[in-house]
Design a protein around this motif. Structure first.
Motif, short mmCIF file in Angstrom:
data_model
loop_
_atom_site.label_atom_id
_atom_site.label_comp_id
_atom_site.label_asym_id
_atom_site.label_seq_id
_atom_site.Cartn_x
_atom_site.Cartn_y
_atom_site.Cartn_z
N ALA A 80 37.25 39.08 34.56
CA ALA A 80 37.94 38.85 35.76
C ALA A 80 37.45 39.32 36.95
O ALA A 80 37.69 38.89 38.06
CB ALA A 80 39.47 38.96 35.20
N ALA A 81 37.10 40.60 36.87
CA ALA A 81 36.83 41.48 38.06
C ALA A 81 35.72 40.94 38.46
O ALA A 81 35.31 40.92 39.74
CB ALA A 81 36.93 42.91 37.78
N TYR A 84 36.50 37.74 40.48
CA TYR A 84 37.23 38.12 41.63
C TYR A 84 35.89 38.71 42.71
O TYR A 84 36.36 38.60 44.13
CB TYR A 84 38.12 39.41 41.51
CG TYR A 84 39.06 39.86 42.52
CD1 TYR A 84 40.06 38.86 42.89
CD2 TYR A 84 38.62 40.88 43.12
CE1 TYR A 84 40.65 39.43 44.13
CE2 TYR A 84 39.30 41.39 44.26
CZ TYR A 84 40.43 40.57 44.72
OH TYR A 84 41.11 41.08 45.90
N SER A 85 35.00 39.58 42.16
CA SER A 85 34.17 40.26 43.15
C SER A 85 33.00 39.16 43.45
O SER A 85 32.14 39.64 44.17
CB SER A 85 33.61 41.45 42.63
OG SER A 85 34.61 42.39 42.23
N ASP A 86 32.88 38.02 42.94
CA ASP A 86 32.04 37.06 43.01
C ASP A 86 30.49 37.68 42.81
O ASP A 86 29.44 37.33 43.28
CB ASP A 86 31.75 36.78 44.61
CG ASP A 86 31.26 35.45 45.08
OD1 ASP A 86 31.45 34.65 44.29
OD2 ASP A 86 30.55 35.10 46.13
#
Length: 252
Positions: A80-81, A84-86
């Protein structure tokens, strides 16, 4: 893009089971691969320490088997991170299922109609040709004059039944719908683009519901096409990582 002229990118690979390895991808993701083996005691990296890309391999457990694989909650959070951080991310089989769950989708354990094993025909949806990783594969399939499909191999009994909100559905098989999807910077594939037929043999021998002889006989005539699909996907993912590094203008 001539990848040999580019600086090596740094890719973190999470291996979830001893027998589900990089296999044919071992020499296709560049020379700077960090292999993390949490089943062997390796700690998962922080989301800020992934390098330039993330690959999450398959495994013998389900996406919800936190009691069997206690690192799975942290791995779902890491996926997920990464989105979120692309961070360019590739989830394979269990990795794709974990990616779906991490984004709010769901997986059915022991899904009907049963185990998908061996040769798999993946049919590409319209958006696949424009995907930065699947595009070369889908365009090559479209150029064959057949219904746009590629040959690969599978070995799974669990299946994604709901994609994350906003995810793009990119590929299906006759047996299961969600063979490929994109969720932001991450691509999930239910099939095994990294697997050779020798590896499929080893996995098949572990399951009473798989006839190893039959699935290998079905797949063997198409081994070259299966390996080519995997090669294209690995090279396209690596190119996407290089493109992301160039776009950012900094190294992770």
């Amino acid at each position: 893009m001539n990848q040999q002229l580019l600086d090596p990118v740094r890719i973190t690979v999470v291996q979830n089971s001893p027998d589900v390895t990089l296999d044919a991808f071992a020499d296709r993701l560049g020379p700077d691969v960090r292999l993390v083996r949490p089943f062997d005691g390796d700690a998962l990296p922080d989301a800020t320490d992934l390098g330039d890309g993330l690959v999450v391999l398959g495994g013998q457990m389900s996406a919800y088997a936190d009691d069997v694989a206690p690192w799975l909650p942290a791995l779902r959070d890491l996926l997920a991170a990464a989105v979120y951080s692309d961070v360019p991310t590739l989830g394979i089989c269990l990795g794709a299922q974990l990616l779906a769950v991490a984004g709010g989708g769901s997986v059915q354990v022991a899904a009907p109609p049963g185990r998908e094993a061996g040769l798999t025909r993946v049919f590409w949806k319209a958006g696949a040709e424009g995907d930065p990783v699947l595009g070369p594969i889908a365009r090559a399939a479209a150029g064959t004059g057949k219904r746009a499909r590629s040959l690969t191999v599978s070995m799974h009994a669990d299946a994604i039944i709901d994609l994350p909100e906003g995810a793009s559905w990119l590929g299906m098989s006759d047996m299961y719908p969600y063979q490929a999807f994109r969720h932001g910077s991450a691509l999930g594939v239910q099939f095994h683009p990294e697997a050779t037929l020798a590896t499929i043999r080893g996995w098949a021998d572990q399951h009473d519901d798989v006839d190893t002889t039959n699935i290998l006989a079905d797949a063997a005539p198409f081994e070259g096409e299966v390996l080519e699909t995997g090669r294209l996907l690995a090279e396209s993912f690596l190119a996407a990582v290089h493109d992301d590094v160039a776009r950012r203008g900094v190294r992770a």
